[in-house]
Design a protein around this motif. Structure first.
Motif: not given
Length: 315
Positions: A62-65, A101-107, A109-113
Motif C-alpha cells: 500500500g505504499a505510495d512512495c 523497476q519495482a514501480k514498473t513491475k507493480y503496475q 502485474i497489478t494493472g494498477n496505475n
C-alpha cells in the motif's frame, strides 16, 4: 515557476500519503549481512534485484512512495571499497533504477496505475561516519566540505529521475542549510527534510526547531518537513511543535516501537503501549499527512498503516 509537490494528487484524493518502511530490515530478513559501513548501499553492489523486490513488496502493501537505497551511498563511502567516483555515481543512480523497476513491475502485474512516487534518499554526513552521529549531529565540517560531500550524489539522484529528494535523518542545522543551498540551484526539484531530535523542541545538535523551520519555511522547494527514525512515543509531541511552526504538510516515519541498545547493537522489545497504528489518529490530528515506517518496520507494518488510515478517513 511554481514548484509542484509530487504528492499533491495523492493528498487531494486521499488526504494522506503512505511512505514505505525499512529497507535494511527487509534485506536482512532476506539473508543479507548488513554489518558494514555501507549498510543497505552494500546490496547495490552485490544483489540489486533484492532491493527491487523490497520496493515492490512495499508497493503491494500500500505504499505510495519508495525511498531509494542511497541513504548511505556516497562517493566517499564507496571509495573506501576501492571504487572510482564514476563507479560510485553509477551505483547511486542504480538505487533509482531499481526503485523505478519495482514501480514498473507493480503496475504491470497489478494493472494498477495509481501514482507511485520515487524519493531519492540523501542521508546526513553522520550516516557516512557510521558511528551513530546522525542522532547527535556531533560532527563539524566547513560548508565547502559539506557541499563537496553531498553535491555529486544529489545531482546523480536528480539526473536519474527521482520525483523528490528526501533529506532524511538530519541532525545538524549547519548541514541542513548547506543542503538547502544546493536545492535552490535545482530550480524545479522538490524536496523534504526530516530530522532527528534531542527533544520535541530541539534538533539533535541542540538548535531550536523554531529556527530550523523558520529557515525552511521560506524555501518553496521544501514541500514537506517532519521527523523520521524517532521512537513512536515521542512522535506526537514533536508533531505538535512542528504543526505550530509551519503550514507545510508534515511527514513522519518512526521506528517500529522497539528500542535500540547502542552498546549491544541490538533491538529490544519496549514496555510502552504505543504502536504504529494506535497512534495514527493523533498524528493526523497534529498535521501528519505523510506516514510510514523507519527502522525495523516491514511491509506488514505498512499494510496495517494503509488499512487503518483508510478506516480513519472513512469515518
Amino acid at each position: 515557476m511554481a514548484i509542484i509537490n509530487p504528492f499533491e494528487a495523492i493528498l487531494n484524493e486521499k488526504g494522506y500519503v503512505i511512505i514505505d518502511g525499512a529497507l535494511a530490515t527487509e534485506l536482512q530478513n532476506r539473508g543479507c549481512d548488513l554489518n558494514d559501513p555501507l549498510w543497505s548501499a552494500k546490496i547495490l553492489i552485490d544483489q540489486p534485484q533484492l532491493i527491487t523486490d523490497v520496493h515492490y513488496d512495499y508497493f503491494i502493501a500500500g505504499a505510495d512512495c519508495a525511498i531509494t537505497a542511497s541513504y548511505q551511498a556516497t562517493s566517499l563511502g564507496f571509495a573506501k571499497r576501492g571504487l572510482s567516483k564514476t563507479q560510485s555515481l553509477a551505483l547511486i543512480k542504480k538505487s533509482v533504477d531499481v526503485a523505478i523497476q519495482a514501480k514498473t513491475k507493480y503496475q504491470q502485474i497489478t494493472g494498477n496505475n495509481r501514482p507511485l512516487i520515487i524519493a531519492g534518499s540523501v542521508g546526513p554526513y553522520g550516516a557516512y561516519l557510521a558511528d551513530g552521529s546522525e542522532y547527535t549531529g556531533n560532527y563539524h565540517l566547513t560548508d565547502n566540505q559539506m557541499l563537496d560531500f553531498h553535491y555529486d550524489r544529489i545531482y546523480a539522484l536528480v539526473e536519474s529521475g527521482v520525483d523528490i529528494l528526501a533529506f532524511e535523518t538530519m541532525p545538524s542545522f549547519a548541514e541542513i542549510k548547506v543542503l538547502a543551498n544546493i536545492i535552490k540551484q535545482l530550480k524545479n526539484t522538490a524536496c523534504w527534510f526530516t530530522f532527528t531530535l534531542r527533544d520535541s523542541q530541539h534538533l539533535s545538535d541542540g538548535t531550536q526547531l523554531k529556527d530550523v523551520i523558520e529557515f525552511l519555511n521560506s524555501i518553496e522547494q521544501v514541500t514537506m518537513v517532519g521527523i523520521n527514525c524517532i521512537a513512536i512515543e515521542k512522535v506526537t509531541d514533536a508533531l505538535i511543535t512542528l504543526n505550530k511552526l509551519t503550514n507545510k504538510p508534515l511527514i513522519v516515519y518512526p521506528n517500529s516501537g522497539e528500542q535500540y541498545d547502542v552498546k549491544s547493537k541490538t533491538w529490544m522489545a519496549s514496555n510502552h503501549q504505543y504502536t504504529l497504528t494506535n497512534q495514527l489518529a493523533d498524528w493526523q490530528k497534529n498535521g501528519a499527512k505523510l506516514i510510514g515506517g523507519c527502522c525495523r518496520t516491514t511491509p506488514h507494518d505498512i499494510s496495517n498503516i494503509s488499512t487503518n488510515l483508510a478506516q480513519l478517513c472513512c469515518h
